[in-house]
Enzyme design. Structure first.
Site, PDB file in Angstrom:
ATOM      1  N   ASN A  85       0.864  -1.179   0.000  1.00  0.00           N
ATOM      2  CA  ASN A  85       0.000   0.000   0.000  1.00  0.00           C
ATOM      3  C   ASN A  85       0.905   1.234   0.000  1.00  0.00           C
ATOM      4  OD1 ASN A  85      -1.889   1.988   0.427  1.00  0.00           O
ATOM      5  ND2 ASN A  85      -2.300   1.435   2.559  1.00  0.00           N
ATOM      6  N   LYS A 123       0.222   4.337  -0.421  1.00  0.00           N
ATOM      7  CA  LYS A 123      -0.359   5.582   0.113  1.00  0.00           C
ATOM      8  C   LYS A 123       0.004   6.745  -0.822  1.00  0.00           C
ATOM      9  CE  LYS A 123      -0.047   3.429   4.579  1.00  0.00           C
ATOM     10  NZ  LYS A 123      -0.044   3.541   6.020  1.00  0.00           N
ATOM     11  N   HIS A 139      -9.481   1.238   4.893  1.00  0.00           N
ATOM     12  CA  HIS A 139      -8.218   1.519   5.578  1.00  0.00           C
ATOM     13  C   HIS A 139      -8.461   2.543   6.690  1.00  0.00           C
ATOM     14  CE1 HIS A 139      -4.144   2.742   6.403  1.00  0.00           C
ATOM     15  NE2 HIS A 139      -3.750   1.641   5.785  1.00  0.00           N
ATOM     16  N   GLU A 142      -6.795   4.974   7.704  1.00  0.00           N
ATOM     17  CA  GLU A 142      -6.532   6.381   7.341  1.00  0.00           C
ATOM     18  C   GLU A 142      -7.728   6.968   6.606  1.00  0.00           C
ATOM     19  OE1 GLU A 142      -2.788   5.722   5.389  1.00  0.00           O
ATOM     20  OE2 GLU A 142      -1.872   5.249   7.321  1.00  0.00           O
ATOM     21  N   GLU A 166      -5.374  -4.736  10.591  1.00  0.00           N
ATOM     22  CA  GLU A 166      -4.324  -3.762  10.895  1.00  0.00           C
ATOM     23  C   GLU A 166      -4.696  -2.979  12.147  1.00  0.00           C
ATOM     24  OE1 GLU A 166      -2.081  -2.475   7.048  1.00  0.00           O
ATOM     25  OE2 GLU A 166      -3.865  -1.257   7.289  1.00  0.00           O
ATOM     26  N   GLY A 169       2.415   2.499  10.773  1.00  0.00           N
ATOM     27  CA  GLY A 169       3.399   3.562  10.630  1.00  0.00           C
ATOM     28  C   GLY A 169       4.092   3.960  11.918  1.00  0.00           C
ATOM     29  N   SER A 214       3.252  -1.845  10.386  1.00  0.00           N
ATOM     30  CA  SER A 214       4.698  -1.955  10.636  1.00  0.00           C
ATOM     31  C   SER A 214       5.264  -3.351  10.350  1.00  0.00           C
ATOM     32  CB  SER A 214       5.045  -1.513  12.066  1.00  0.00           C
ATOM     33  OG  SER A 214       4.670  -0.160  12.247  1.00  0.00           O
TER      34      SER A 214
HETATM   35  P1  PGA Z   1       2.816   0.483   7.625  1.00  0.00           P
HETATM   36  O1  PGA Z   1       1.384   0.715   6.951  1.00  0.00           O
HETATM   37  O2  PGA Z   1       3.328  -0.840   7.132  1.00  0.00           O
HETATM   38  O3  PGA Z   1       3.650   1.640   7.156  1.00  0.00           O
HETATM   39  O4  PGA Z   1       2.613   0.475   9.097  1.00  0.00           O
HETATM   40  C1  PGA Z   1       0.496  -0.350   6.752  1.00  0.00           C
HETATM   41  C2  PGA Z   1      -0.793   0.149   6.156  1.00  0.00           C
HETATM   42  O5  PGA Z   1      -1.229   1.235   6.532  1.00  0.00           O
HETATM   43  O6  PGA Z   1      -1.394  -0.502   5.297  1.00  0.00           O
END
Ligand code: PGA
Length: 251
Positions: free
Chosen positions: A9, A11, A96, A98, A168, A174, A214
């Protein structure tokens, strides 16, 4: 036996040239990859068409990071599922955290997006996850159950056959903090159990459930070796070919 799947992903990262060179570098490394793993990248909207053309007839699949729930219309700035299909995109990430947090996507809205994506033949990678407080207050199982009930569980079994779930925890995205393999396995087993209650054991045993938050080369192997973990949804560590490849090779 469920096929493993690793989804990058991206982003709001990687411009056109970075997208192209990632894909070329990935192709160069392809012969060394395990053919049993499904690999997906989700570049930003403006580069989906290029990425999808470059990846035609290749082992790299393309997903969008979002889509609108309507067929078409006066929705300035939005992109429909049919538009994505028309440029060869086969998959979409929905739910997601976000999108839920910064763009106020509710379970009700996500339920509409799910219907639209399925109607247009997009395969869905559907994200669920709890906040740190919800986990601390032992609300994490109920949170995940509710997120699934309000979005996916109104759909009949035949529509959900190709769905992929990504668990997640929001506190792990992140942040560098990851769930322990045991914590992740526990939640993945729980998700499989609620799918089993709703759609039966045979269906539940086929649903692929990814872990995210992460995930990186150093922890991927241990996470992916858990019984109910079928791969990962990778953010930051999917931006560099070398890291992404190492994660894929951990399957
Ligand atoms: P990350 O993001 O691996 O940077 O923690 C995962 C995601 O948001 O899909």
């Amino acid at each position: 036996m469920r096929q493993k799947i690793v989804v990058g992903n991206w982003k709001m990262h990687h411009h056109l040239e970075e997208t192209q060179s990632f894909i070329w570098d990935f192709f160069k490394a392809c012969p060394t990859l395990h053919p049993q793993v499904e690999v997906v990248i989700a570049p930003a909207y403006p580069f989906l068409c290029t990425a999808s053309q470059m990846c035609q007839k290749s082992p790299l699949h393309i997903a969008a990071q979002n889509m609108h729930q309507a067929d078409q219309g006066a929705y300035t700035g939005e992109v429909s599922a049919a538009m994505l299909r028309s440029i060869g995109v086969q998959k979409v990430i929905l739910g997601h955290s976000e999108r839920r947090e910064y763009f106020l996507e509710s379970d009700e809205l996500l339920a509409q997006k799910v219907i639209q994506a399925l109607k247009c033949g997009l395969e869905i990678i559907f994200c669920v996850g709890e906040t740190f407080t919800q986990r601390e207050e032992a609300q994490h199982f109920d949170t995940i159950r509710l997120q699934l009930e309000k979005t996916l569980f109104s759909r009949p079994l035949q529509e959900l056959r190709s769905i992929v779930i990504a668990y997640e925890p929001i506190w792990a995205i992140g942040t560098g903090q990851t769930t322990t393999p045991d914590q992740a396995q526990e939640m993945h087993a729980y998700i499989r159990q609620i799918f089993s209650e709703k759609y039966g054991k045979a269906t539940a045993s086929k649903i692929r459930i990814l872990c995210g938050g992460s995930v990186k080369p150093s922890n991927a192997r241990e996470l992916f070796s858990q019984k109910d973990i079928d791969g990962g949804l990778i953010g930051g560590a999917s931006l560099k070919v070398a890291d992404f490849l190492e994660i894929i090779q951990s399957c």
